[in-house]
Design a protein around this motif. Sequence first.
Motif, PDB file in Angstrom:
ATOM      1  N   LEU A   1     -63.658   7.671 -52.912  1.00 21.67           N
ATOM      2  CA  LEU A   1     -63.767   7.880 -54.355  1.00 21.67           C
ATOM      3  C   LEU A   1     -65.112   7.382 -54.858  1.00 21.67           C
ATOM      4  CD1 LEU A   1     -63.254   6.926 -57.503  1.00 21.67           C
ATOM      5  CD2 LEU A   1     -62.178   9.034 -56.710  1.00 21.67           C
ATOM      6  N   ALA A   2     -65.561   6.230 -54.349  1.00 25.26           N
ATOM      7  CA  ALA A   2     -66.874   5.706 -54.736  1.00 25.26           C
ATOM      8  C   ALA A   2     -67.978   6.691 -54.364  1.00 25.26           C
ATOM      9  CB  ALA A   2     -67.113   4.354 -54.082  1.00 25.26           C
TER      10      ALA A   2
ATOM     11  N   VAL B   1     -63.848   5.594 -65.478  1.00 22.92           N
ATOM     12  CA  VAL B   1     -62.994   5.925 -64.340  1.00 22.92           C
ATOM     13  C   VAL B   1     -62.788   4.655 -63.534  1.00 22.92           C
ATOM     14  CG1 VAL B   1     -62.860   7.165 -62.136  1.00 22.92           C
ATOM     15  CG2 VAL B   1     -63.668   8.344 -64.185  1.00 22.92           C
ATOM     16  N   VAL B   2     -61.527   4.355 -63.221  1.00 17.76           N
ATOM     17  CA  VAL B   2     -61.194   3.180 -62.424  1.00 17.76           C
ATOM     18  C   VAL B   2     -60.817   3.635 -61.020  1.00 17.76           C
ATOM     19  CG1 VAL B   2     -59.648   1.201 -62.155  1.00 17.76           C
ATOM     20  CG2 VAL B   2     -60.388   1.907 -64.444  1.00 17.76           C
ATOM     21  N   ASN B   3     -61.539   3.126 -60.045  1.00 14.38           N
ATOM     22  CA  ASN B   3     -61.290   3.435 -58.640  1.00 14.38           C
ATOM     23  C   ASN B   3     -60.234   2.475 -58.102  1.00 14.38           C
ATOM     24  OD1 ASN B   3     -61.350   3.911 -55.897  1.00 14.38           O
ATOM     25  ND2 ASN B   3     -63.427   3.115 -55.576  1.00 14.38           N
ATOM     26  N   ALA B   4     -58.975   2.917 -58.154  1.00 17.29           N
ATOM     27  CA  ALA B   4     -57.870   2.151 -57.588  1.00 17.29           C
ATOM     28  C   ALA B   4     -57.261   2.932 -56.436  1.00 17.29           C
ATOM     29  CB  ALA B   4     -56.823   1.860 -58.660  1.00 17.29           C
ATOM     30  N   ALA B   5     -58.128   3.554 -55.646  1.00 17.94           N
ATOM     31  CA  ALA B   5     -57.694   4.467 -54.595  1.00 17.94           C
ATOM     32  C   ALA B   5     -57.358   3.766 -53.284  1.00 17.94           C
ATOM     33  CB  ALA B   5     -58.766   5.536 -54.357  1.00 17.94           C
ATOM     34  N   GLY B   6     -57.301   2.450 -53.290  1.00 18.47           N
ATOM     35  CA  GLY B   6     -56.859   1.724 -52.111  1.00 18.47           C
ATOM     36  C   GLY B   6     -57.743   1.968 -50.903  1.00 18.47           C
ATOM     37  N   THR B   7     -57.107   2.330 -49.802  1.00 17.88           N
ATOM     38  CA  THR B   7     -57.842   2.540 -48.559  1.00 17.88           C
ATOM     39  C   THR B   7     -58.862   3.661 -48.671  1.00 17.88           C
ATOM     40  OG1 THR B   7     -55.797   1.869 -47.443  1.00 17.88           O
ATOM     41  CG2 THR B   7     -57.516   2.785 -46.072  1.00 17.88           C
TER      42      THR B   7
END
Length: 386
Positions: free
Chosen positions: A213-214, A202-208
């Motif tokens: 998400l982490a 899973v790649v956490n590219a959730a920005g702000t």
Amino acid sequence: MPKSKTSLDVVVVGAGVVGAACAYYAARAGLSVAVVDRGPVAGGTTGAGEGNLLVSDKEPGPELDLALFSTGLWTELAESLGEHVEYEPKGGLVVAATPARQDALRAFAAEQAAVGVVAEEIPGERLQELEPHLASGLAGGFLYPQDAQVQPALAAAHLLRAARRDGALLYTGETVGAVRTGPDGAVLGVDTDRRRLDAPAVVNAAGTWGGELAALAGVHLPVLPRRGFVLVTEPLPRIVRRKVYAADYVADVASGSAALQTSAVVEGTPGGPVLIGASRERVGFDRTLSVEVLNRLAAQAAALFPVLADVNVLRAYRGFRPYLPDHLPAIGADPRVPGLYHACGHEGAGIGLAPATGLLISEQLVGKAPSLDLTPFRADRFPVDA
């Protein structure tokens, strides 16, 4: 009704330009990919950005190394996407109002030159050769030919379109409510409010929202929002040829202050409107329109380009830059959770740094040694109380 299940190699959470780049390079590497976003494509920070691809504002170190790497990748992407994403390799011009500021720019450019940044000193009397509408009386500036520009929402959309041609799936309007892990702590996939996506990565590219998400994966990542405003003028002839900004902008980018900071950043666009920034302040996710900020930006832009004083501003938009305390993004595998990767915290540089971030993530996903040392970007570098 039970949720549908899909088995994949990787799930990218976030459909901004960084998530789009991660999906693009992962799909090109032959991985099966799904991108999930609770909103639309480019609905967060990307859609509120100016599209800066900059090396000029970065001091030597890991972020500048990343930016130089990404500059080359943007050049490659422009061969296939350039017109679609309004890619303009127009260069940037940093200007100084006083001789002391020009001295500081000269020292900064000398440090950058040692690591591959190209910059040309422009004396004050030559500035208007490059930008005829600039204010007179400026002490000088530096021209950075490696700086460029894209339209950020288009960049995200076309990177995702290319990824989908390589088989990637896109799920918008779906919120990730869980990052599933197994008994050994390794990632098994995510659950959205509509479906289960099984994947060992899973790649956490959730920005702000990268910190949230982490946290779903059980780890600490102190991403904070830093609000910024941009003014958009009526369509105009191309009176601003490059990205032009005052020397104060470099200091504002590097500052960790929570207080309001504004410095003139002015650039034209292919469509005609002039974009005016930049402001920074940490006010949480407060979206209140600040008349003070808009007035300061307008006044600073008119001081830099007097021709703008009587131009109509059609709209203003705001966004939240994903800020980490040491001004470096989190990129790469998280050693605390096998299968969790981070690609967030780029603050105002995410559009410029997106291709490098995406390629580096894809290299890790397929077991290759990353093209750059990712140690400075490790997500576990922050103490829990940071």
